[in-house]
Design an enzyme around this catalytic site. Structure first.
Site, mmCIF file in Angstrom:
data_model
loop_
_atom_site.group_PDB
_atom_site.id
_atom_site.type_symbol
_atom_site.label_atom_id
_atom_site.label_comp_id
_atom_site.label_asym_id
_atom_site.label_seq_id
_atom_site.Cartn_x
_atom_site.Cartn_y
_atom_site.Cartn_z
ATOM 1 N N SER A 144 0.731 -1.210 0.151
ATOM 2 C CA SER A 144 -0.057 -0.138 -0.061
ATOM 3 C C SER A 144 0.810 1.089 -0.078
ATOM 4 O O SER A 144 1.964 1.139 0.420
ATOM 5 C CB SER A 144 -0.911 0.029 1.176
ATOM 6 O OG SER A 144 -1.390 1.218 1.379
ATOM 7 N N TYR A 157 -1.443 -0.376 9.862
ATOM 8 C CA TYR A 157 -1.523 -0.683 8.510
ATOM 9 C C TYR A 157 -0.324 -0.399 7.960
ATOM 10 O O TYR A 157 0.288 -1.083 7.074
ATOM 11 C CB TYR A 157 -2.752 -0.164 7.933
ATOM 12 C CG TYR A 157 -3.115 -0.753 6.687
ATOM 13 C CD1 TYR A 157 -3.720 -1.703 6.439
ATOM 14 C CD2 TYR A 157 -2.918 0.235 5.586
ATOM 15 C CE1 TYR A 157 -3.929 -2.146 5.084
ATOM 16 C CE2 TYR A 157 -3.306 -0.284 4.129
ATOM 17 C CZ TYR A 157 -3.933 -1.613 3.957
ATOM 18 O OH TYR A 157 -4.231 -2.036 2.916
#
Length: 246
Positions: A144, A157
């Site tokens: 990501s 995350y």
């Protein structure tokens, strides 16, 4: 010689995972193993789309964050397909539990790390021997923009995806001699269930291309990396984010 070469996509039932499953089946003609944790209906929908398009797909249920469950499911699949091999591994399963680090609960930290980072270990390690033995394989980790630049409100995350980037670069060097490539794909804002609660109108202003990406665009990049055309690319993190961070 293994008679059938499969592609496995974790978290393959919806969103980016679904698009990757469909693309691997239609573009590269792989029989696809669609991994899902609980949403069998979504997984079956993905399988039906692939079959309707003339491709092959099977469902395989396990929670990537659970090592024992993952190993058991993969061992069981191997027992049933003794002549087959999973030569493309797409580690896509991930979960977001966003919140400021100051207030972050232990469970929100461990769940995210266990899914993205430990999930990569649980899935990839038991499948490694086969690809090394046949001297061909593709391991593609979906990371990501958060793992590349860090995103406030996503410390867990960002940490999980950054860890996966480090693993990608190290493993690529370990197994390159065996003609197995390991790469990471780092999407920015993509239109999926995971992003539908975000304020797209406001966020678009931050993106030079002025739109969210489509899951199919990420899938096209994954397909390229999974193909023979990407034979000399390994250890790379390829950003696909509309210019938001480049």
């Amino acid at each position: 010689m293994a008679d059938k070469k499969y592609a496995l996509v974790t978290g393959g039932s919806r969103g980016i995972g679904r698009a990757i499953c469909i693309a691997l089946a239609s573009e590269l003609n792989y029989p696809v193993l669609i991994n899902y944790q609980s949403n069998i209906q979504a997984a079956e929908e993905t399988r039906d789309i692939i079959v309707a398009g003339g491709g092959e797909a099977e469902l395989i249920q396990f929670d990537v964050s659970n090592g024992a469950e993952t190993h058991a499911a993969l061992a069981n699949w191997k027992d049933q397909h003794p002549e087959s091999i999973i030569e493309v591994i797409v580690n896509n399963a991930g979960v977001a539990r966003d919140g400021l680090f100051l207030w972050m609960e232990n469970d929100d930290w461990t769940t995210v790390i266990n899914t993205s980072l430990n999930g990569f270990y649980h899935v990839t390690k038991p499948l490694m021997q086969d690809v090394l033995r046949q001297r061909y394989g593709r391991i593609i980790n979906i990371v990501s923009v958060s793992g590349v630049k860090g995103t406030p409100g996503q410390t867990n995350y960002s940490a999980a995806k950054a860890g996966l980037i480090g693993a990608t670069k190290a493993l690529a060097q370990e197994i390159a001699k065996r003609n197995v490539t390991v790469n990471a794909v780092a999407p920015g804002f993509i239109e999926t269930d995971m992003t539908h609660t975000l304020d797209e109108k406001e966020l678009k202003k931050l993106i030079p291309l002025n739109r969210f990406g489509k899951a199919e665009e990420v899938a096209d990049l994954v397909c390229f990396l999974a193909s023979k055309k990407a034979s000399y690319i390994t250890g790379e993190v390829i950003n696909i984010n509309g210019g938001i961070y480049s």
